[in-house]
Design a protein around this motif. Sequence first.
Motif, short mmCIF file in Angstrom:
data_model
loop_
_atom_site.label_atom_id
_atom_site.label_comp_id
_atom_site.label_asym_id
_atom_site.label_seq_id
_atom_site.Cartn_x
_atom_site.Cartn_y
_atom_site.Cartn_z
N ASP C 183 1.15 -1.09 0.20
CA ASP C 183 0.03 0.44 -0.01
C ASP C 183 0.51 1.26 -0.14
OD1 ASP C 183 -2.86 -1.76 0.61
OD2 ASP C 183 -2.05 -1.75 2.16
N GLN C 263 -1.68 6.25 10.63
CA GLN C 263 -2.38 7.18 10.00
C GLN C 263 -3.40 5.87 9.63
OE1 GLN C 263 1.09 9.00 7.45
NE2 GLN C 263 -0.98 10.47 8.40
N TRP C 264 -2.16 5.01 8.95
CA TRP C 264 -3.66 3.49 8.02
C TRP C 264 -4.40 2.80 9.12
CZ3 TRP C 264 -3.84 2.52 2.61
CH2 TRP C 264 -3.01 3.29 1.48
N ILE C 267 -7.99 4.31 10.43
CA ILE C 267 -9.20 4.16 9.45
C ILE C 267 -9.82 2.48 9.96
CG2 ILE C 267 -9.99 3.59 7.29
CD1 ILE C 267 -8.71 6.52 7.38
N PRO C 268 -11.70 2.86 10.33
CA PRO C 268 -11.65 2.03 10.22
C PRO C 268 -11.28 0.25 8.78
CG PRO C 268 -13.49 3.43 10.17
CD PRO C 268 -11.93 3.30 10.00
N ARG C 272 -11.62 0.29 5.16
CA ARG C 272 -11.00 0.03 4.25
C ARG C 272 -10.59 -0.89 3.17
NH1 ARG C 272 -6.17 -1.90 4.34
NH2 ARG C 272 -6.49 -3.15 6.29
#
Lengths: 323, 323, 323
Positions: C183, C263-264, C267-268, C272
């Motif tokens: 990613d 940071q990633w 997110i739920p 994602r």
Amino acid sequence: MPHLPPAQEVALQFHQLCEHLMLPAVPANTVLGIEEGAGLPDAAFWWKERATCCKVRARRFGSQRQLVVVEPSSTAGVAVLKLKNLPVNSFSLEFLTELIINLEKLENDKTFRGIIITSDCPKAFSAGVDLREICGKNPAHYTEYWKVLQDLWLRLYLSNLVLISAINGPCAAGGCLIPLTSDYRILADNPKCLIGLNETRLGISAPFWFKDPLVNIIGHRASEHALQLGLLFPPAEALQVGIVDKVVPKDQVQSTALSVMTQWLAIPDHARQLTKNMIRKPTADLLVKHRDTDIQNFVSFISRDSIQKSLQMYLAKLKQNKD
Amino acid sequence: MPHLPPAQEVALQFHQLCEHLMLPAVPANTVLGIEEGAGLPDAAFWWKERATCCKVRARRFGSQRQLVVVEPSSTAGVAVLKLKNLPVNSFSLEFLTELIINLEKLENDKTFRGIIITSDCPKAFSAGVDLREICGKNPAHYTEYWKVLQDLWLRLYLSNLVLISAINGPCAAGGCLIPLTSDYRILADNPKCLIGLNETRLGISAPFWFKDPLVNIIGHRASEHALQLGLLFPPAEALQVGIVDKVVPKDQVQSTALSVMTQWLAIPDHARQLTKNMIRKPTADLLVKHRDTDIQNFVSFISRDSIQKSLQMYLAKLKQNKD
Amino acid sequence: MPHLPPAQEVALQFHQLCEHLMLPAVPANTVLGIEEGAGLPDAAFWWKERATCCKVRARRFGSQRQLVVVEPSSTAGVAVLKLKNLPVNSFSLEFLTELIINLEKLENDKTFRGIIITSDCPKAFSAGVDLREICGKNPAHYTEYWKVLQDLWLRLYLSNLVLISAINGPCAAGGCLIPLTSDYRILADNPKCLIGLNETRLGISAPFWFKDPLVNIIGHRASEHALQLGLLFPPAEALQVGIVDKVVPKDQVQSTALSVMTQWLAIPDHARQLTKNMIRKPTADLLVKHRDTDIQNFVSFISRDSIQKSLQMYLAKLKQNKD
């Protein structure tokens, strides 16, 4: 092009945006006052003869408010369409319907060649989907709602008119539908004017027909990051990643839109329309082909108990904050 | 990356380009003089044994002029192909045929691994489609013409040779066919050296097989703007948007092309060819699959009375300016 | 964005990389020493209960070496996966199998949400395909090998976990598989840390499922150049072309990876994952659909006498240099 501001900053920006977008902080009276005062007279010229279908649809909602105001501009052939569903241009079914009717009229009126779309709400360009339309209703309602949203997308993305978004306020999630389907995007240079598809932060996923134009506009890698992280770009970053084409001071957004429009109108309509259709049709065809499946997916997802519960809690919290 | 120079400037640039590209300002005598003087001797080594098919095709046009000159370069394995259809390398059917024959010969000649394509006309790299081929003729002629243009595209886009465009003059509309299908593009740093697909400004639309490689080269968003607005990019903007890979002073275009070519020839041919084919085949397949429909669309469009009338007026005006 | 360093420099860089990647310069004893000393204890927590399938597969290779080390990180839910197939993390069948098993375990372990993949070999992040697996063996072996490589790609590209590549050494050809399917990509700022798909320089072509994610990441034009020329990008150029998302000093690669990971993970997961799958599925489907044909193409290509001969000579030369 890594667009990852520090986590803390993102959290802060998001918090601020939620405050601005989600809380209907303006009392209902004020809302009606602004609407009846400013919007209607200017648009009167345009709205003389409503088509029967419009009347029928409008009557259905029983609303006296005018949610979309269309005005002429100083440039011949150019209309300014102002979004005016206070406080934050949430996509209620009524608002979407008004919007589609107005676009249909402009599209069929040979005197118009381009539209500048902007907001007449001081707090936002658009907050996107109105959560009340997708919470506590039945599958038939969700189906109708999603279909109308797809209709709006298709009408805008393949419009024969030149569409320029004059983004004069925050623009999040579904609120990006109009910019993403426009030909050109101008953003106000204000730190509150964040723009992006932040669906994942609300626990949901943007539909593929939001992803596709985003990939077309900012490329695949930036879209992977922006969509997965639910990034909201401040103006300078929005310009750098390419989700908008120009950033100007807030009071120049509309005049710049007119100036850019003049360049687009220098091109013969027929040739430009053929060209636009050639470039965009493959992307639009994906939605046309899969729209029924997409509706089923949406309705089945949004009808889940867990999702409904989460939305109800969120709305209750918003209501509480308001009281 | 907004590539919208002020409207006035665009209009001026376009006017200048039209002057340079469309008006055959050089008297016929001078033209022939240049051709016979400079081009032929250099290419003599190469052109000794013309294939029979070439003779037949050339005879058909009854022309004694050599419209395409192939010369060896200082680097082994590299040919320089000079476009010499004065004044502006318009794509006449004869010129296209000569071009295809020469490319076919180079492709089949094992001593060559790369071609630098440049112009031997002082006024332009190429003005694209010769309007006289698509005006006042019959559908059979339009069909043949469009098919030959597609042939050229396919031959270039999937060429096993390394193709580098040394763009030493303005390059508009169909004239971009060669750069768009090359592996690498070098543009002369001269304000007159505008490059772009400006079809919409002439009231027509570029075919999808021009749009597809443009999207591959500069991306979808920039292509939407460039194609709809018919943008002609001056060198600095051309480099920024990516429609060319390098900008150098005009007198260094060819030497730079040779230097870049050396890097490409450092790679084993077989591996590079397999790789090129893998990347480009999906784009080429779209034309292969739809070429008949595309021909029908073109012939039907260009045969319209309104389009023919408009082209005739345009050509009459050009002729008048010349007299 | 022309990424063509002078030919001489490219040649030099390539020569240096070959030295670093291909020559197993570290004596076998040292290799084992490092492995048994540093790697095993740290990973002990994790590796307590190997699944039966793992035992079976591992036994098959009869190796006592641990080629992949999984460690917890300072951040909850984040594992650090260290590639430790000395000297240069070449993709032997055994290594690939270990890698897939470990990824499978992490994917199925609900306590993990993200993986940072890095190298525990001082000389490289990964040199890609182990030439000994595709030279001097039989078609059945080549078939199995290629299938396992495809398996790894599919598992990584569609992983529900957040994958971040902490690229702390040179990364060439097949070695890019992990970064391309991650990613996010962070590269050490060291002139030796070249990254790229340099297959053509070895006389072969990268498979389409390396090309597709590369095009997604750096775009079509840059991919054409990078793949055909077999470009290896030094850090600054790698960042500019976009093949990595961030460049940091070598000793900060892993800590930066952790910071980005945070940071990633804000997110739920569910939202994602849905979003990631929506964006990547069309690319992954191409491999799923064509994998049998792709295997056949590979086996038939690699079984050619000419290719085998060339590989044997190359390996003999490497062995000679080593002795």
